[in-house]
Design a protein around this motif. Structure first.
Motif, PDB file in Angstrom:
ATOM      1  N   ASN A  83       0.735  -1.248   0.047  1.00 50.11           N
ATOM      2  CA  ASN A  83       0.022  -0.024   0.025  1.00 50.11           C
ATOM      3  C   ASN A  83       0.866   1.188  -0.018  1.00 50.11           C
ATOM      4  O   ASN A  83       1.615   1.498   0.965  1.00 50.11           O
ATOM      5  CB  ASN A  83      -0.997   0.157   1.283  1.00 50.11           C
ATOM      6  N   PRO A  84       0.803   2.193  -1.076  1.00 46.53           N
ATOM      7  CA  PRO A  84       1.667   3.191  -1.013  1.00 46.53           C
ATOM      8  C   PRO A  84       1.791   4.154  -0.052  1.00 46.53           C
ATOM      9  O   PRO A  84       2.746   4.638   0.381  1.00 46.53           O
ATOM     10  CB  PRO A  84       1.538   3.973  -2.378  1.00 46.53           C
ATOM     11  N   TRP A  85       0.426   4.450   0.533  1.00 40.34           N
ATOM     12  CA  TRP A  85       0.456   5.531   1.641  1.00 40.34           C
ATOM     13  C   TRP A  85       1.175   4.726   3.015  1.00 40.34           C
ATOM     14  O   TRP A  85       1.904   5.407   3.710  1.00 40.34           O
ATOM     15  CB  TRP A  85      -1.114   5.341   2.125  1.00 40.34           C
ATOM     16  N   LEU A  86       0.705   3.542   3.218  1.00 41.36           N
ATOM     17  CA  LEU A  86       1.404   2.912   4.241  1.00 41.36           C
ATOM     18  C   LEU A  86       2.981   2.584   4.323  1.00 41.36           C
ATOM     19  O   LEU A  86       3.503   2.500   5.162  1.00 41.36           O
ATOM     20  CB  LEU A  86       0.808   1.416   4.648  1.00 41.36           C
ATOM     21  N   GLN A  87       3.452   2.482   2.983  1.00 40.12           N
ATOM     22  CA  GLN A  87       4.873   2.160   2.895  1.00 40.12           C
ATOM     23  C   GLN A  87       5.459   3.673   3.276  1.00 40.12           C
ATOM     24  O   GLN A  87       6.641   3.575   3.797  1.00 40.12           O
ATOM     25  CB  GLN A  87       5.098   2.011   1.442  1.00 40.12           C
ATOM     26  N   GLN A  88       4.835   4.790   3.171  1.00 44.81           N
ATOM     27  CA  GLN A  88       5.487   5.855   3.559  1.00 44.81           C
ATOM     28  C   GLN A  88       5.639   6.232   5.145  1.00 44.81           C
ATOM     29  O   GLN A  88       6.356   6.767   5.606  1.00 44.81           O
ATOM     30  CB  GLN A  88       4.767   7.268   2.907  1.00 44.81           C
ATOM     31  N   ALA A  89       4.460   5.403   5.784  1.00 43.92           N
ATOM     32  CA  ALA A  89       4.498   5.359   7.077  1.00 43.92           C
ATOM     33  C   ALA A  89       5.293   4.715   7.900  1.00 43.92           C
ATOM     34  O   ALA A  89       5.740   4.789   9.318  1.00 43.92           O
ATOM     35  CB  ALA A  89       3.129   5.191   7.534  1.00 43.92           C
ATOM     36  N   MET A  90       6.087   3.514   7.146  1.00 39.68           N
ATOM     37  CA  MET A  90       6.778   2.559   7.887  1.00 39.68           C
ATOM     38  C   MET A  90       8.033   2.298   6.921  1.00 39.68           C
ATOM     39  O   MET A  90       8.067   1.695   5.893  1.00 39.68           O
ATOM     40  CB  MET A  90       6.088   1.454   8.226  1.00 39.68           C
ATOM     41  N   VAL A  91       9.218   2.662   7.575  1.00 39.56           N
ATOM     42  CA  VAL A  91      10.413   2.109   7.050  1.00 39.56           C
ATOM     43  C   VAL A  91      10.854   0.683   7.465  1.00 39.56           C
ATOM     44  O   VAL A  91      10.816   0.588   8.640  1.00 39.56           O
ATOM     45  CB  VAL A  91      11.489   3.159   7.123  1.00 39.56           C
ATOM     46  N   GLN A  92      11.256  -0.103   6.308  1.00 41.86           N
ATOM     47  CA  GLN A  92      11.699  -1.374   6.853  1.00 41.86           C
ATOM     48  C   GLN A  92      13.298  -1.283   7.374  1.00 41.86           C
ATOM     49  O   GLN A  92      14.037  -1.230   6.446  1.00 41.86           O
ATOM     50  CB  GLN A  92      11.819  -2.400   5.762  1.00 41.86           C
ATOM     51  N   GLU A  93      13.352  -1.251   8.666  1.00 43.63           N
ATOM     52  CA  GLU A  93      14.630  -0.962   9.026  1.00 43.63           C
ATOM     53  C   GLU A  93      14.957  -1.815  10.346  1.00 43.63           C
ATOM     54  O   GLU A  93      13.847  -2.028  11.215  1.00 43.63           O
ATOM     55  CB  GLU A  93      14.957   0.659   9.439  1.00 43.63           C
ATOM     56  N   VAL A  94      16.126  -2.247  10.693  1.00 46.76           N
ATOM     57  CA  VAL A  94      16.558  -2.830  11.798  1.00 46.76           C
ATOM     58  C   VAL A  94      17.013  -1.927  13.124  1.00 46.76           C
ATOM     59  O   VAL A  94      17.890  -1.103  12.749  1.00 46.76           O
ATOM     60  CB  VAL A  94      17.463  -3.979  11.758  1.00 46.76           C
ATOM     61  N   TRP A  95      16.588  -2.019  14.091  1.00 46.83           N
ATOM     62  CA  TRP A  95      17.045  -1.331  15.324  1.00 46.83           C
ATOM     63  C   TRP A  95      18.074  -1.947  16.036  1.00 46.83           C
ATOM     64  O   TRP A  95      18.083  -3.072  16.267  1.00 46.83           O
ATOM     65  CB  TRP A  95      16.093  -0.869  16.313  1.00 46.83           C
ATOM     66  N   ILE A  96      19.193  -1.020  16.362  1.00 45.11           N
ATOM     67  CA  ILE A  96      20.265  -1.924  16.915  1.00 45.11           C
ATOM     68  C   ILE A  96      20.879  -0.713  18.098  1.00 45.11           C
ATOM     69  O   ILE A  96      20.914   0.331  17.737  1.00 45.11           O
ATOM     70  CB  ILE A  96      21.293  -1.991  16.011  1.00 45.11           C
ATOM     71  N   ASN A  97      21.181  -1.019  19.245  1.00 46.39           N
ATOM     72  CA  ASN A  97      21.477  -0.410  20.210  1.00 46.39           C
ATOM     73  C   ASN A  97      22.864   0.387  19.939  1.00 46.39           C
ATOM     74  O   ASN A  97      23.971  -0.370  19.055  1.00 46.39           O
ATOM     75  CB  ASN A  97      21.601  -1.082  21.542  1.00 46.39           C
ATOM     76  N   PRO A  98      23.480   1.477  20.366  1.00 46.34           N
ATOM     77  CA  PRO A  98      24.736   1.880  19.832  1.00 46.34           C
ATOM     78  C   PRO A  98      25.726   1.143  20.411  1.00 46.34           C
ATOM     79  O   PRO A  98      26.716   0.956  19.801  1.00 46.34           O
ATOM     80  CB  PRO A  98      24.514   3.504  20.450  1.00 46.34           C
ATOM     81  N   MET A  99      25.710   0.618  21.631  1.00 48.84           N
ATOM     82  CA  MET A  99      26.596  -0.246  22.157  1.00 48.84           C
ATOM     83  C   MET A  99      27.076  -1.484  21.442  1.00 48.84           C
ATOM     84  O   MET A  99      28.070  -2.190  21.277  1.00 48.84           O
ATOM     85  CB  MET A  99      26.202  -0.705  23.584  1.00 48.84           C
ATOM     86  N   ASP A 100      25.956  -2.032  20.629  1.00 50.02           N
ATOM     87  CA  ASP A 100      26.118  -3.218  19.616  1.00 50.02           C
ATOM     88  C   ASP A 100      26.715  -2.667  18.038  1.00 50.02           C
ATOM     89  O   ASP A 100      27.267  -3.308  17.549  1.00 50.02           O
ATOM     90  CB  ASP A 100      24.938  -3.947  19.499  1.00 50.02           C
ATOM     91  N   ALA A 101      26.062  -1.373  17.781  1.00 47.18           N
ATOM     92  CA  ALA A 101      26.440  -0.948  16.591  1.00 47.18           C
ATOM     93  C   ALA A 101      28.101  -0.404  16.322  1.00 47.18           C
ATOM     94  O   ALA A 101      28.578  -0.763  15.262  1.00 47.18           O
ATOM     95  CB  ALA A 101      25.587   0.395  16.259  1.00 47.18           C
ATOM     96  N   LYS A 102      28.431   0.310  17.585  1.00 44.62           N
ATOM     97  CA  LYS A 102      29.896   0.793  17.607  1.00 44.62           C
ATOM     98  C   LYS A 102      30.953  -0.260  17.232  1.00 44.62           C
ATOM     99  O   LYS A 102      31.757  -0.056  16.163  1.00 44.62           O
ATOM    100  CB  LYS A 102      30.238   1.462  18.768  1.00 44.62           C
ATOM    101  N   PRO A 103      31.076  -1.364  17.930  1.00 43.89           N
ATOM    102  CA  PRO A 103      31.988  -2.386  17.568  1.00 43.89           C
ATOM    103  C   PRO A 103      31.918  -2.856  16.214  1.00 43.89           C
ATOM    104  O   PRO A 103      32.911  -3.469  15.583  1.00 43.89           O
ATOM    105  CB  PRO A 103      31.834  -3.423  18.555  1.00 43.89           C
ATOM    106  N   ARG A 104      30.841  -2.657  15.453  1.00 46.71           N
ATOM    107  CA  ARG A 104      30.480  -3.423  14.028  1.00 46.71           C
ATOM    108  C   ARG A 104      30.686  -2.225  13.163  1.00 46.71           C
ATOM    109  O   ARG A 104      30.233  -2.459  12.162  1.00 46.71           O
ATOM    110  CB  ARG A 104      29.110  -3.947  14.108  1.00 46.71           C
ATOM    111  N   ASN A 105      30.897  -1.147  13.592  1.00 51.38           N
ATOM    112  CA  ASN A 105      30.925  -0.005  12.618  1.00 51.38           C
ATOM    113  C   ASN A 105      29.713   0.551  11.994  1.00 51.38           C
ATOM    114  O   ASN A 105      29.748   0.939  10.415  1.00 51.38           O
ATOM    115  CB  ASN A 105      32.075  -0.168  11.677  1.00 51.38           C
TER     116      ASN A 105
END
Length: 781
Positions: free
Chosen positions: A680-702
């Motif tokens: 649905n084009p309206w709903l695609q604008q409302a929700m990005v398919q992305e993965v959340w990661i905490n800074p403590m896990d993101a930093k060592p993985r650059n």
């Protein structure tokens, strides 16, 4: 594809009008009651209806119709009065239904597969050929393999309707000789199975309006703001305005926590029971529990209230204070496991125990884990020891469902085949039916004498998108020596539709009659009206299944001489006979909604608490069973007799964390209903398919926000965008569920679908869903 001149002109004009404002379409159904209303423009009519999607909202939808075209969707305004127990305002999904109806990618014609299964290559055929083929294959497979070779899979595309398409598939197969049915909900099967061991029944929720005077609500993995579960948000806003405090316990700082929570308490997934046990330890050790309640209504709290024949030190108190294993379940013990600070545990335990009344409301996400049944039972334990069961403003925990007034359903067509399998066992039943045994959840028979050879998939994206371990699943589906015939009916070329042998264009709720049935929102139902003609050659599954049944000599059994509309009229008439306040058909056409007499809030187990002599709990002891002798006698360490913490497989204590150190969870979003509305084009604008990661896990993985990343384990790989945020606890990554599986040809998905990573391994008690229990690693692409 061949396109008739009539169809071309009809739908070219319609789709063109979507952008130009020139409205041209065949007339609306003559049976629809076209009524003008407040807010209607010149020449426009407003028709009330209801979605029958798999959604807990069950809202009143207003379709604005002009020249046979739905020009816009509206809903109840903020100025319309909401009566107790009936709140029906549409959410973001509800307001976007028009984009769903008129989407240019909708399936238009019946088709048959011409390439390898799964390639997505089809050619147009006539409805006559499609029906002949389905009838021939249905008869052949039944004659060759028997009824258990035929299966209708989960179809969540319209389970909010009284007449739902998966049910129609089962009805057809029953009418034509029988089939292998499924049991257990993908959504909440673990809770639904576990809760009766405590209370004797599965439905344990009170009505939301019973929470009016609640002082404290703990939302435990319950994300109502995005899932729109019943009218929760409506009531929660009122409660918040009256000073109710909200605490959200969740690995993720969800939109619900942002909207309502006075405090967010993050914890590691699968460790819920450790936190619950430590809270219970505080409550009991500080004498904050309701001993009088426990003495009268509960079995298994302490050694003095245990069933006969059970050795010493098996009670809840003995467990909490380490009488058997030598380990006290203190907040310090739990902090190491769940990562919630010990002082926080003490504070919320004291607050929950001393605030009267209080409601601990658990969502369905926490029980979709390998420890799902134990987590569900933990909520019932906390409610019981604090005396919050059966009281106005309290909450018994367990399954979020309650028995309400409702409309009559279709009479069943009995299935001649006695067996049934758990929802997630269908892949095994295709590939290795000998593994589907009574010990693994097979009911009614000792074994399967045939693998599944015919698969109906109606209004569902489960077979190749929502099912766990997609890579294994599609390998099974692609092997044409296994399943010999697959029929799919849907609106779009979904990932599951690509595996059809016969692919049929279904219609939307705007193009057929049904009843929109409430979940736990209130005492009402809504007439879902046919408003526009079928899109191109799309059809209701009821109509073409009736034609197939006719060719097999079973039409009268399947239809009982009624059309789909006539069944809906019958439902209204029969409901009116039971509940005289039910509106007539003519009244429903005008106003849409029929409200049952409101008789006040409903409190689960109020009768048992107020009059236990005449209303015992329907358990073996007649009491709340914090200790279940039935579970104890199973002697299964994954199914303890009391709701205790047991380390989960693929949890934070699993040795597999050395290779895959992160826990992956998915969440339901405001933009999708399972995988429905993904395009649905309206709903695609409302929700990005992305993965959340905490800074403590993101930093060592650059990894930084916006990076393209891959998430992987031994089952597969999925690729999507990263968002670095402290809104998820360290050690956990989280992403929205329901994106469409887009294979890269190497066992990966380029579109962020999580089910290339999830497992088909099931829970120990209910043989249920564990899709939120997955260990993974993540890296920058």
């Amino acid at each position: 594809m061949n396109l008739s001149r009539r169809s071309f002109l009809k739908w070219s004009a319609t789709l063109g009008a979507m952008g130009t404002g020139l409205m041209s379409l065949t007339a609306c159904s003559q049976n629809a009651s076209l009524t003008g209303g407040e807010g209607a423009s010149a020449g426009e009519q407003i028709i009330p209806t209801a979605s029958t999607q798999d959604c807990g909202g069950r809202c009143l939808i207003k379709a604005h119709v002009k020249d046979g075209v739905i020009t816009r969707i509206s809903t109840r305004s903020a100025y319309e009065e909401d009566e107790p127990g009936a709140n029906m305002k549409a959410c973001l999904r509800g307001r976007s239904y028009r984009k769903h109806l008129y989407h240019p990618d909708r399936l238009k014609y019946p088709m048959k597969r011409v390439g390898k299964r799964g390639e997505g290559k089809f050619e147009q055929i006539s409805w006559e050929e499609a029906i002949d083929t389905i009838a021939t294959e249905t008869r052949r497979i039944f004659d060759q393999y028997g009824p258990e070779s035929r299966y209708c899979n989960v179809g969540t595309g319209d389970t909010g309707g009284v007449i739902y398409r998966m049910g129609l598939g089962g009805r057809f197969l029953s009418a034509t000789g029988g089939y292998l049915p499924l049991y257990n909900s993908v959504s909440m099967g673990n809770t639904g199975t576990a809760t009766p061991y405590v209370y004797g029944v599965a439905a344990t929720a009170s009505s939301l309006d019973s929470l009016k005077d609640t002082k404290l609500v703990i939302l435990w993995g319950h994300n109502t703001t995005e899932t729109i579960f019943g009218a929760s948000n409506y009531y929660f806003r009122q409660m918040k305005n009256r000073g109710c405090k909200f605490i959200c316990v969740d690995p993720r700082n969800s939109n619900t926590a942002v909207a309502f929570a006075d405090e967010w308490i993050p914890l590691l997934p699968t460790t819920d029971n450790a936190l619950m046990d430590a809270m219970a330890h505080v409550i009991v050790s500080e004498n904050l529990h309701d001993q009088a309640f426990l003495d009268q209504y509960v079995q298994g709290f302490d050694e003095e209230h245990m069933p006969e024949g059970v050795p010493a030190h098996e009670s809840l108190v003995s467990y909490l204070f380490g009488k058997k294993d030598g380990v006290e379940k203190t907040p310090e013990w739990a902090e190491v496991i769940c990562k919630v600070p010990a002082e926080t545990i003490r504070r919320i335990a004291r607050e929950y125990a001393t605030t009267k009344p209080a409601a601990l409301i658990q969502g369905w996400g926490p029980q979709r884990h390998s420890c799902g049944e134990r987590t569900a039972l933990g909520a019932t334990m906390l409610a019981s020891i604090t005396g919050n069961v059966g009281v106005l403003g309290g909450w018994a925990g367990g399954y979020i469902g309650l028995s309400r007034k409702g409309c009559i359903g279709l009479p069943d067509v009995p299935n001649p085949y006695p067996g049934a399998i758990p929802t997630l066992s269908w892949v095994d039943a295709i590939e290795c039916p000998e593994k589907v045994t009574p010990a693994e959840g097979l009911l009614g028979v000792d074994k399967l004498n045939s693998p599944i050879k015919m698969l109906l998939n109606l209004a569902g994206d489960f077979i190749a998108n929502q099912n766990p371990d997609i890579n294994r699943t599609i390998r099974v589906l692609e092997d044409e020596s296994l399943v010999e015939f697959i029929v799919v009916s849907d609106l779009f070329m979904t990932p599951s539709a690509r595996y059809a042998d016969i692919l049929l264009p279904g219609n939307t709720f705007f193009e057929r009659y049904n009843i929109g049935a409430t979940w736990n929102n209130g005492d009402y139902f809504i007439l879902s009206q046919k408003i526009v003609d079928n899109y191109y050659e799309s059809r209701s599954e009821y109509d073409w299944l009736a034609e197939v049944a006719d060719k097999l000599g079973a039409k009268d059994v399947f239809t009982d001489g009624k059309t789909e509309e006539e069944w809906v009229r019958w439902i209204v008439d029969e409901t009116r006979a039971k509940y005289p306040e039910t509106l007539s058909w003519e009244e429903l056409e005008k106003v849409g909604i029929s409200k049952f007499h409101y008789d006040g809030p409903r409190v689960a187990f109020q009768d048992q608490i107020e009059d236990p002599v005449n209303n015992p709990f329907p358990t073996p002891s007649g009491k709340i069973e914090l200790f279940s002798k039935t579970l104890y006698d199973m002697h299964n360490p994954e199914i303890p007799a009391i709701p205790v913490y047991v380390p989960a497989w693929e949890g934070p204590e699993d040795e597999l964390t050395e290779k895959y150190p992160l826990q992956l969870i998915g969440w339901k979003t405001k933009a999708r209903d399972n995988s429905t509305f993904y395009n649905n084009p309206w709903l695609q604008q409302a929700m990005v398919q992305e993965v959340w990661i905490n800074p403590m896990d993101a930093k060592p993985r650059n990894i930084v926000t916006g990076d393209r990343v891959k998430v992987f384990n031994d089952r597969g790989t999925t690729m999507l965008q990263a968002r670095v945020t402290s809104r998820v606890i360290p050690g956990v990554i989280a992403a929205p569920t329901g994106s469409w599986f887009t294979p890269d040809g190497k066992g990966g998905c380029t579109n962020g679908n999580l089910n290339v990573l999830t497992t088909l391994r099931k829970t120990a008690l209910s043989h249920g869903n564990t899709q939120h229990t997955s260990l993974v690693e993540i890296s920058k692409l």
